[in-house]
Design a protein around this motif. Sequence first.
Motif, PDB file in Angstrom:
ATOM      1  N   PRO A 289       0.818  -1.225   0.000  1.00  0.00           N
ATOM      2  CA  PRO A 289       0.000   0.000   0.000  1.00  0.00           C
ATOM      3  C   PRO A 289       0.854   1.278   0.000  1.00  0.00           C
ATOM      4  O   PRO A 289       0.449   2.284  -0.594  1.00  0.00           O
ATOM      5  CB  PRO A 289      -0.806  -0.132   1.302  1.00  0.00           C
ATOM      6  N   ASP A 290       2.041   1.232   0.594  1.00  0.00           N
ATOM      7  CA  ASP A 290       2.882   2.432   0.593  1.00  0.00           C
ATOM      8  C   ASP A 290       3.408   2.754  -0.807  1.00  0.00           C
ATOM      9  O   ASP A 290       3.507   3.923  -1.196  1.00  0.00           O
ATOM     10  CB  ASP A 290       4.047   2.291   1.588  1.00  0.00           C
ATOM     11  N   GLU A 291       3.733   1.700  -1.576  1.00  0.00           N
ATOM     12  CA  GLU A 291       4.175   1.930  -2.968  1.00  0.00           C
ATOM     13  C   GLU A 291       3.041   2.569  -3.769  1.00  0.00           C
ATOM     14  O   GLU A 291       3.253   3.483  -4.572  1.00  0.00           O
ATOM     15  CB  GLU A 291       4.558   0.607  -3.637  1.00  0.00           C
ATOM     16  N   PHE A 292       1.838   2.066  -3.533  1.00  0.00           N
ATOM     17  CA  PHE A 292       0.671   2.585  -4.252  1.00  0.00           C
ATOM     18  C   PHE A 292       0.417   4.043  -3.848  1.00  0.00           C
ATOM     19  O   PHE A 292       0.177   4.916  -4.693  1.00  0.00           O
ATOM     20  CB  PHE A 292      -0.546   1.715  -3.922  1.00  0.00           C
ATOM     21  N   GLY A 293       0.505   4.307  -2.542  1.00  0.00           N
ATOM     22  CA  GLY A 293       0.267   5.661  -2.030  1.00  0.00           C
ATOM     23  C   GLY A 293       1.249   6.664  -2.612  1.00  0.00           C
ATOM     24  O   GLY A 293       0.884   7.806  -2.911  1.00  0.00           O
ATOM     25  N   ALA A 294       2.499   6.239  -2.805  1.00  0.00           N
ATOM     26  CA  ALA A 294       3.521   7.155  -3.338  1.00  0.00           C
ATOM     27  C   ALA A 294       3.167   7.577  -4.768  1.00  0.00           C
ATOM     28  O   ALA A 294       3.347   8.739  -5.151  1.00  0.00           O
ATOM     29  CB  ALA A 294       4.892   6.483  -3.301  1.00  0.00           C
ATOM     30  N   VAL A 295       2.639   6.645  -5.573  1.00  0.00           N
ATOM     31  CA  VAL A 295       2.248   6.995  -6.942  1.00  0.00           C
ATOM     32  C   VAL A 295       1.049   7.944  -6.905  1.00  0.00           C
ATOM     33  O   VAL A 295       0.975   8.925  -7.655  1.00  0.00           O
ATOM     34  CB  VAL A 295       1.920   5.732  -7.778  1.00  0.00           C
ATOM     35  N   CYS A 296       0.122   7.668  -5.997  1.00  0.00           N
ATOM     36  CA  CYS A 296      -1.047   8.543  -5.839  1.00  0.00           C
ATOM     37  C   CYS A 296      -0.583   9.964  -5.482  1.00  0.00           C
ATOM     38  O   CYS A 296      -1.044  10.936  -6.090  1.00  0.00           O
ATOM     39  CB  CYS A 296      -1.961   7.973  -4.748  1.00  0.00           C
ATOM     40  N   ALA A 297       0.338  10.067  -4.515  1.00  0.00           N
ATOM     41  CA  ALA A 297       0.810  11.399  -4.094  1.00  0.00           C
ATOM     42  C   ALA A 297       1.462  12.119  -5.271  1.00  0.00           C
ATOM     43  O   ALA A 297       1.268  13.329  -5.460  1.00  0.00           O
ATOM     44  CB  ALA A 297       1.776  11.267  -2.925  1.00  0.00           C
TER      45      ALA A 297
END
Length: 264
Positions: free
Chosen positions: A230-238
Motif C-alpha cells: 500500500p505504501d508503494e501505491f500511495g507514493a504513486v497517488c501522491a
Amino acid sequence: MDLGLRGKWALVCGASKGLGLGCARALVQEGVNVLMVARGREQLETSATELIAACADSTGASVLFCAQDITTEAGRAAVFAVRGDFDIVVTNAGGPPTGNFRDWDRDAWIKAVDANMLTPIELIKATVDGMAARGFGRVVNITSSAVKSPIDILGLSNGARSGLTGFVAGVARSSLAAQGVTINNLLPGAFDTDRLRSTLQGTAQKSGQPLDAVTDQRRQAIPARRFGTPDEFGAVCAFLCSRQAGYITGQNVLVDGGAYPGTF
Ligand code: NAD
C-alpha cells in the motif's frame, strides 16, 4: 522532491486500511491535511490515530476522519458537512464480490455500479467546480488493473469500473483541464491487502486448490514475483496529486509489477 502539496486538503475514501490508507499516509507525509472516510469507525479511528502519531505531528498536517458509507447519498452529505472544499479527492470503496455472472441479478449489478462507478462520479461532481474556481485540483480514482486485463470472477468490477473509465476519459478533457484540475485513474494490480486475500480465497474455492497454492501461483505470474505494498501505491497517488503532475490528466496509470503483458 517537494510535491508542492503542503497545506492542501484531501478527501481520501476507503482510507481505514489497504490502498486508501496507503494514499492517506503518503499525502500526510507531504503535509496534506486529510479527511479519511471508511465505513467501520473503530478501524478508521485506529488508522487515523496511527497516521497522526506517525506523520501528522512532524509535517503539521491535520488528520480528520468520518465513518460513513461513501456509496450512499446520506454518507456523502455527512462527509461534505465536515468539509465542503477539497483540493484533492481520492475516490475508493470496496470492490464488488467475486462470482459467476449467471448468479448476478439486477440488484448485484446496481450495487456494483453504485459503488464503483456512480459514487466516484458523484464525488467528482461535488468537488471539481470548486477546484477549478481555485485553479488547482486533483482527482485520483482507485480502479483496477481489471479495466485493462479483466479477471473472469471479477465481472462486476470489470463492468462497473469500465463505465467510470469511459466517463473520466471525457470529463478530464473538458474545460476543467485548462483550469488546473486533473482527473486520473490509478489501476492496482495485485497488492497485499485484505481485498486481495479475499479475491484469492474466491479463486481457491472456485478451483478447489489450497489457498497457499493459489497465492503462490498468483505471485509467480507477476514479473516482479511479489505483491505490491500500500505504501508503494500511495507514493504513486501522491505524485499524481503533485504540482509536478499538472500535465497528466485523463490517464489510466497501471501499478502492477509488470503483470499486464501488453506493449501499451
Ligand atoms: P481493502 O478491503 O483492503 O480496503 C477497502 C477500504 O475501503 C476499507 O477502508 C473499507 O472500510 C473501505 N470501504 C469499503 N466500502 C466502503 C464504503 N462503501 N464506504 C466507505 N468506505 C468503504 O481493499 P483494497 O485492497 O485497499 O482495495 C481498494 C480498491 O482497490 C477496491 O475497490 C479494490 O477492489 C481495488 N483493487 C484492489 C486490488 C488489490 O490487489 N488489493 C487490486 C485491484 C483492485
